[in-house]
Motif scaffolding. Structure first.
Motif: not given
Length: 264
Positions: A243, A12-13, A15-18, A246, A65-68
């Protein structure tokens, strides 16, 4: 002995991971020591399967895709043959595993320690003795080191976990001119508090690879399931990634190994 393996890694991050790429060495291979009866990876997206430079099965998982969060699961059943070493010597010369790395560089203290217990006329027995003395000098102590600590740092601190024990043992072997490689995998134990993810070493003796598990002070891989090999942890770790974005990261890993059949 049949073993059921369940292994989950969850990231888990903040912020969003690009964008992220995970390199997964989570798939074991058949050998005289282990027979893979079933094995599945559950991943958020399709991953490309290939072999890395050491012959390990490598899956490359790319998320554009962006993900957290990322969840990676491995589940399978493997049959282990007692008192049998892995007969897969691979496509590389054992001499490749004389090469050192920042994590396995032997300093003066490690070289002195190795030469103190090594006898060229009886390599296997002397390495078994060295392994036992190393465990006495570096008692197993979870949380005392990090994955970035080198063999010399752990040896100096006189503490560590299976990864550190393996790195120091590799440094000892290579300083003696003995090819040795890092092994990542799973370990079955009747003790439910024992960590299922494990690391040990293999040394090239008598024209074959032979196991040395410093943490458990054993040369018999009877309860060990091999995943990957390499020069050190970075080559063989089950999950490793890069990554973009994030912020801070939290990684949680849960692994369990259970026996499916009880020997009569």
């Amino acid at each position: 002995m049949k073993l059921n393996v369940s292994h989950q890694t969850h990231y888990t991050y903040a912020q969003q991971v690009k964008h992220s790429t995970q390199y997964l060495r989570l798939t074991p291979q058949d050998s005289s020591h282990q027979k893979i009866l079933s094995w599945d990876l559950t991943l958020p997206e399709y991953a490309t399967r290939t072999l890395d430079a050491y012959g390990n099965v490598l899956h490359v998982l790319t998320l554009d895709q962006p993900h957290q969060a990322i969840t990676i699961e491995a589940n399978g059943v493997v049959e282990i043959e007692d008192n049998t070493e892995d007969d897969n010597c691979g496509h590389l010369s054992p001499l490749v595993f004389l090469r050192t790395s920042p994590l396995t560089q032997a300093d003066g203290a490690i070289r002195d320690f190795a030469s103190r217990y090594y006898r060229p006329q009886d390599q296997h027995e002397s390495l078994c003795n060295l392994m036992g003395e190393l465990l006495l000098k570096m008692p197993y102590s979870p949380g005392s080191t990090t994955v970035k600590d080198s063999a010399s740092q752990a040896f100096s601190a006189q503490t560590g976990v299976c990864q550190d024990h393996t790195h120091v043992f590799l440094a000892c072997c290579r300083s003696l001119g003995i090819p040795a490689r890092y092994v990542s995998g799973y370990l079955y134990s009747e003790d439910s508090t024992h960590v299922a993810m494990h690391a040990w070493a293999e040394a090239w003796l008598d024209d074959r690879w032979q196991s040395f598990d410093v943490t458990n002070n054993t040369c018999k891989p009877n309860q060990h399931l091999k995943l990957a090999i390499g020069i050190d942890y970075l080559d063989a770790c089950p999950v490793r990634g890069i990554r973009l974005g994030g912020g801070s990261e939290d990684m949680r890993t849960v692994a369990a190994v259970a026996m499916l059949d009880v020997p009569q």
